[in-house]
Design a protein around this motif. Structure first.
Motif, PDB file in Angstrom:
ATOM      1  N   PHE A  37       0.830  -1.204   0.000  1.00 41.40           N
ATOM      2  CA  PHE A  37       0.000   0.000   0.000  1.00 41.40           C
ATOM      3  C   PHE A  37       0.867   1.258   0.000  1.00 41.40           C
ATOM      4  O   PHE A  37       0.688   2.157  -0.835  1.00 41.40           O
ATOM      5  CB  PHE A  37      -0.917   0.000   1.222  1.00 41.40           C
ATOM      6  CG  PHE A  37      -1.648   1.294   1.434  1.00 41.40           C
ATOM      7  CD1 PHE A  37      -2.762   1.611   0.677  1.00 41.40           C
ATOM      8  CD2 PHE A  37      -1.203   2.211   2.387  1.00 41.40           C
ATOM      9  CE1 PHE A  37      -3.433   2.813   0.870  1.00 41.40           C
ATOM     10  CE2 PHE A  37      -1.870   3.407   2.579  1.00 41.40           C
ATOM     11  CZ  PHE A  37      -2.990   3.708   1.821  1.00 41.40           C
ATOM     12  N   PHE A  38       1.813   1.329   0.923  1.00 38.30           N
ATOM     13  CA  PHE A  38       2.643   2.537   1.025  1.00 38.30           C
ATOM     14  C   PHE A  38       3.563   2.683  -0.179  1.00 38.30           C
ATOM     15  O   PHE A  38       3.760   3.792  -0.700  1.00 38.30           O
ATOM     16  CB  PHE A  38       3.457   2.506   2.322  1.00 38.30           C
ATOM     17  CG  PHE A  38       2.685   2.950   3.528  1.00 38.30           C
ATOM     18  CD1 PHE A  38       2.521   4.300   3.805  1.00 38.30           C
ATOM     19  CD2 PHE A  38       2.107   2.023   4.375  1.00 38.30           C
ATOM     20  CE1 PHE A  38       1.793   4.709   4.913  1.00 38.30           C
ATOM     21  CE2 PHE A  38       1.376   2.426   5.485  1.00 38.30           C
ATOM     22  CZ  PHE A  38       1.217   3.772   5.753  1.00 38.30           C
ATOM     23  N   ALA A  98       0.152  -5.819  17.637  1.00 40.07           N
ATOM     24  CA  ALA A  98       1.259  -4.910  17.948  1.00 40.07           C
ATOM     25  C   ALA A  98       2.175  -4.750  16.741  1.00 40.07           C
ATOM     26  O   ALA A  98       2.585  -3.632  16.378  1.00 40.07           O
ATOM     27  CB  ALA A  98       2.051  -5.434  19.146  1.00 40.07           C
ATOM     28  N   GLY A  99       2.490  -5.876  16.085  1.00 40.33           N
ATOM     29  CA  GLY A  99       3.345  -5.812  14.903  1.00 40.33           C
ATOM     30  C   GLY A  99       2.691  -5.060  13.765  1.00 40.33           C
ATOM     31  O   GLY A  99       3.352  -4.287  13.055  1.00 40.33           O
ATOM     32  N   LEU A 100       1.387  -5.272  13.597  1.00 42.98           N
ATOM     33  CA  LEU A 100       0.665  -4.596  12.515  1.00 42.98           C
ATOM     34  C   LEU A 100       0.669  -3.084  12.703  1.00 42.98           C
ATOM     35  O   LEU A 100       0.958  -2.329  11.764  1.00 42.98           O
ATOM     36  CB  LEU A 100      -0.770  -5.111  12.464  1.00 42.98           C
ATOM     37  CG  LEU A 100      -1.693  -4.461  11.434  1.00 42.98           C
ATOM     38  CD1 LEU A 100      -1.214  -4.752  10.023  1.00 42.98           C
ATOM     39  CD2 LEU A 100      -3.129  -4.953  11.621  1.00 42.98           C
ATOM     40  N   ILE A 101       0.355  -2.637  13.898  1.00 39.07           N
ATOM     41  CA  ILE A 101       0.319  -1.196  14.170  1.00 39.07           C
ATOM     42  C   ILE A 101       1.695  -0.575  13.949  1.00 39.07           C
ATOM     43  O   ILE A 101       1.831   0.485  13.319  1.00 39.07           O
ATOM     44  CB  ILE A 101      -0.176  -0.934  15.600  1.00 39.07           C
ATOM     45  CG1 ILE A 101      -1.644  -1.358  15.734  1.00 39.07           C
ATOM     46  CG2 ILE A 101      -0.011   0.536  15.982  1.00 39.07           C
ATOM     47  CD1 ILE A 101      -2.162  -1.321  17.155  1.00 39.07           C
ATOM     48  N   LEU A 102       2.731  -1.241  14.457  1.00 47.14           N
ATOM     49  CA  LEU A 102       4.089  -0.722  14.286  1.00 47.14           C
ATOM     50  C   LEU A 102       4.504  -0.723  12.815  1.00 47.14           C
ATOM     51  O   LEU A 102       5.208   0.187  12.364  1.00 47.14           O
ATOM     52  CB  LEU A 102       5.074  -1.559  15.109  1.00 47.14           C
ATOM     53  CG  LEU A 102       5.003  -1.359  16.625  1.00 47.14           C
ATOM     54  CD1 LEU A 102       5.910  -2.359  17.335  1.00 47.14           C
ATOM     55  CD2 LEU A 102       5.411   0.065  16.995  1.00 47.14           C
ATOM     56  N   ASN A 103       4.048  -1.715  12.059  1.00 42.35           N
ATOM     57  CA  ASN A 103       4.391  -1.761  10.639  1.00 42.35           C
ATOM     58  C   ASN A 103       3.805  -0.563   9.898  1.00 42.35           C
ATOM     59  O   ASN A 103       4.454   0.031   9.028  1.00 42.35           O
ATOM     60  CB  ASN A 103       3.880  -3.066  10.037  1.00 42.35           C
ATOM     61  CG  ASN A 103       4.566  -3.413   8.725  1.00 42.35           C
ATOM     62  OD1 ASN A 103       5.637  -2.904   8.414  1.00 42.35           O
ATOM     63  ND2 ASN A 103       3.947  -4.270   7.947  1.00 42.35           N
ATOM     64  N   VAL A 104       2.571  -0.197  10.241  1.00 45.53           N
ATOM     65  CA  VAL A 104       1.950   0.981   9.632  1.00 45.53           C
ATOM     66  C   VAL A 104       2.744   2.230   9.989  1.00 45.53           C
ATOM     67  O   VAL A 104       3.037   3.075   9.125  1.00 45.53           O
ATOM     68  CB  VAL A 104       0.488   1.122  10.090  1.00 45.53           C
ATOM     69  CG1 VAL A 104      -0.101   2.446   9.609  1.00 45.53           C
ATOM     70  CG2 VAL A 104      -0.359  -0.040   9.584  1.00 45.53           C
ATOM     71  N   VAL A 105       3.101   2.345  11.264  1.00 46.44           N
ATOM     72  CA  VAL A 105       3.849   3.531  11.728  1.00 46.44           C
ATOM     73  C   VAL A 105       5.202   3.621  11.031  1.00 46.44           C
ATOM     74  O   VAL A 105       5.585   4.677  10.499  1.00 46.44           O
ATOM     75  CB  VAL A 105       4.030   3.486  13.258  1.00 46.44           C
ATOM     76  CG1 VAL A 105       4.963   4.608  13.716  1.00 46.44           C
ATOM     77  CG2 VAL A 105       2.691   3.582  13.962  1.00 46.44           C
ATOM     78  N   THR A 143       8.858  -3.613   8.073  1.00 46.90           N
ATOM     79  CA  THR A 143       8.446  -4.989   8.354  1.00 46.90           C
ATOM     80  C   THR A 143       9.396  -5.657   9.334  1.00 46.90           C
ATOM     81  O   THR A 143       8.970  -6.326  10.284  1.00 46.90           O
ATOM     82  CB  THR A 143       8.398  -5.804   7.042  1.00 46.90           C
ATOM     83  OG1 THR A 143       7.422  -5.222   6.174  1.00 46.90           O
ATOM     84  CG2 THR A 143       8.038  -7.251   7.312  1.00 46.90           C
ATOM     85  N   PHE A 144      10.687  -5.480   9.124  1.00 40.10           N
ATOM     86  CA  PHE A 144      11.704  -6.095   9.999  1.00 40.10           C
ATOM     87  C   PHE A 144      11.518  -5.662  11.453  1.00 40.10           C
ATOM     88  O   PHE A 144      11.459  -6.501  12.367  1.00 40.10           O
ATOM     89  CB  PHE A 144      13.097  -5.699   9.507  1.00 40.10           C
ATOM     90  CG  PHE A 144      14.226  -6.221  10.361  1.00 40.10           C
ATOM     91  CD1 PHE A 144      14.891  -7.383  10.013  1.00 40.10           C
ATOM     92  CD2 PHE A 144      14.626  -5.550  11.510  1.00 40.10           C
ATOM     93  CE1 PHE A 144      15.936  -7.864  10.793  1.00 40.10           C
ATOM     94  CE2 PHE A 144      15.656  -6.017  12.302  1.00 40.10           C
ATOM     95  CZ  PHE A 144      16.317  -7.183  11.928  1.00 40.10           C
ATOM     96  N   LEU A 145      11.418  -4.366  11.684  1.00 39.45           N
ATOM     97  CA  LEU A 145      11.335  -3.855  13.055  1.00 39.45           C
ATOM     98  C   LEU A 145      10.028  -4.244  13.732  1.00 39.45           C
ATOM     99  O   LEU A 145      10.009  -4.634  14.906  1.00 39.45           O
ATOM    100  CB  LEU A 145      11.485  -2.331  13.041  1.00 39.45           C
ATOM    101  CG  LEU A 145      12.861  -1.809  12.597  1.00 39.45           C
ATOM    102  CD1 LEU A 145      12.839  -0.281  12.493  1.00 39.45           C
ATOM    103  CD2 LEU A 145      13.953  -2.250  13.577  1.00 39.45           C
ATOM    104  N   SER A 146       8.928  -4.175  12.999  1.00 34.80           N
ATOM    105  CA  SER A 146       7.631  -4.508  13.594  1.00 34.80           C
ATOM    106  C   SER A 146       7.536  -5.994  13.928  1.00 34.80           C
ATOM    107  O   SER A 146       7.011  -6.378  14.987  1.00 34.80           O
ATOM    108  CB  SER A 146       6.492  -4.101  12.654  1.00 34.80           C
ATOM    109  OG  SER A 146       6.604  -4.743  11.404  1.00 34.80           O
ATOM    110  N   ILE A 147       8.049  -6.838  13.044  1.00 37.28           N
ATOM    111  CA  ILE A 147       8.029  -8.281  13.299  1.00 37.28           C
ATOM    112  C   ILE A 147       8.936  -8.634  14.467  1.00 37.28           C
ATOM    113  O   ILE A 147       8.621  -9.530  15.269  1.00 37.28           O
ATOM    114  CB  ILE A 147       8.433  -9.047  12.021  1.00 37.28           C
ATOM    115  CG1 ILE A 147       7.241  -9.108  11.065  1.00 37.28           C
ATOM    116  CG2 ILE A 147       8.918 -10.448  12.343  1.00 37.28           C
ATOM    117  CD1 ILE A 147       7.500  -9.863   9.789  1.00 37.28           C
TER     118      ILE A 147
END
Length: 445
Positions: A36-37, A169-176, A196-200
């Motif tokens: 998307f982004f 938690a991972g999903l929200i951080l991935n968006v951010v 993706t790396f950081l959120s996962i």
């Protein structure tokens, strides 16, 4: 684990499914959010570049889900028999096995990065987007592997809500992170990969803390057990085949659609696959939620509970299949507009989705029955269903149909593969699944 043993009403069953379904939906969003982004802020070529890398993530997830579901069934069966020590030894041993795989896969991927990207079908035009994304994905092998592993095992521990927290938690951080790295800092696919790396990684750490401090399944002194590893691999092979075949299918789709429409065609395939991943996550959620219930009660001998779970699952899959097909056809254009505003990519995607979306009528039952046989410990039957629906028939049809009827053959490949498989899957269930449970009930009586 009380919910594994007691009877439920259908509404209670749906409530039990919610955390696992949401977890799988959140997991499906990771690549979708990147797409998307990237499509909004880096263009359709960057979106196509992400799709080229999907087979790499499929290998990572494939190995993780194979050992998670395969070992999870064994661990659940041991817990049902009150053999907690054996369950802990298996859990620790499989954890170490996954660490070894992650390190080797990361090293190989980084050393042969460019060669792998070209092998996966990247054109010179897309390579600038593909290589940075693939590099970070290879670096993230270990957290990606253990995020998925822990999310599956918390269900075996009777705490699906923890898996939902991990994914949310991972999903929200991935968006951010994607907003910061891609929208604000204009880092393209490289920024999306780091998001993706950081959120996962954060999601994985939540799971690690749970298993260190709160889980009934605990780390202990490992006991090397080749038999358990082999059984985990064979029993979970169907789930691995599902993931791996997604990568193979994506690779073939990319190569063939590139011949028809070039990079715009690859972008169209990417969007359709995002829609597919989202909706199939609902069926995967049903399968992974019910699997530990089946394996636990198989160990404890509570076959009535297994029959109840099967009955409720069939009802849910039937209703959701019709709803998902309806949604994809009515709101398909609006969903596509989330990724592209219009033009050639939009037209290609909508034309393809109208044919492709019939897949949702058949895929739910196939996914569930594959997971059901895994939970019963019948890995060969499970693998047969998975290999038919997601590899053998898909590869056969994708190589034949476009030559016979043109580009429409690409879009009907997966629906036709699922439709053929459903006849085989139902036959196997009636012959080996339903009969097995009924015979155990008769024996106990």
């Amino acid at each position: 684990m009380r919910c594994f043993e007691t009877r439920m009403t259908y509404l209670q069953f749906l409530k039990y499914l919610v955390p696992s379904v949401l977890t799988m939906i959140f997991l499906s969003f990771y690549t979708t959010i990147d797409g998307f982004f990237v499509s909004r802020y880096a263009g359709s070529d960057a979106l196509a570049g992400i799709n080229i890398v999907i087979p790499i993530t499929c290998v990572i997830f494939g190995v993780a889900v194979m050992l998670a579901t395969g070992a999870g069934a064994i661990i659940g069966e041991r817990l049902g028999r009150k053999k907690e020590r054996e369950a802990n030894e298996i859990f620790t041993f499989i954890t170490i096995t996954l660490i070894v795989f992650s390190v080797i896969f990361t090293i190989v991927g980084i050393v042969f990065l460019k060669e792998i990207c070209i092998l996966l079908g990247s054109s010179n035009r897309l390579l600038i987007h593909v290589m940075p994304y693939a590099f970070v994905i290879f670096l993230g092998t270990l957290p990606m592997t253990f995020k998925l592993f822990f999310e599956y095992l918390v269900r075996t521990d009777g705490r699906p809500g923890v898996g939902m927290v991990m994914s949310l938690a991972g999903l929200i951080l991935n968006v951010v992170f994607d907003y910061i790295f891609v929208a604000l800092w204009d880092m393209g696919t490289y920024g999306a990969a780091w998001g993706t790396f950081l959120s996962i990684t954060v999601s994985m750490l939540i799971g690690l803390v749970y298993f260190l401090k709160f889980s009934h399944i605990r780390f202990c002194k490992p006991k090397v057990n080749g038999e358990v590893l082999l059984k985990s691999c064979t029993n979970g092979s169907s789930e691995m085949l599902t993931e791996m075949s997604t990568g193979i299918t994506t690779f073939l789709f990319n190569i063939i659609i590139m011949n028809y429409f070039g990079e715009d065609g690859v972008a169209a395939v990417t969007i359709i696959m995002y829609i597919y991943y989202f909706f199939i996550a609902i069926y995967m959620g049903i399968a992974v939620a019910t699997a530990p219930v089946v394996s636990y009660n198989l160990g404890s001998g509570n076959y009535e509970k297994i029959k109840e779970t099967i009955r409720y699952s069939f009802i849910t899959i039937g209703i959701s299949s019709v709803m998902i097909l309806t949604i994809s056809l009515i709101f398909g254009k609006q969903i596509i507009h989330l990724f592209v505003g219009g033009g050639n990519v939009f037209s290609l995607t909508w034309d393809g989705l109208k044919l492709f979306s019939t897949v949702f009528l058949f895929i739910g039952l196939n996914v569930f029955l594959s997971g059901y046989f895994t939970a019963l410990g019948k890995g060969f039957i499970s693998a047969l269903i998975s290999s038919l629906r997601s590899l053998i028939l898909v590869v056969t049809f994708i190589l034949i149909l476009p030559r016979l009827i043109g580009v429409s053959g690409i879009w009907i490949t997966m629906p036709l593969a699922e439709a053929v498989t459903i006849f085989v899957a139902v036959y196997l269930y009636r012959t080996y699944g339903r009969v097995y449970i009924s015979s155990q009930l008769s024996f106990n009586v």
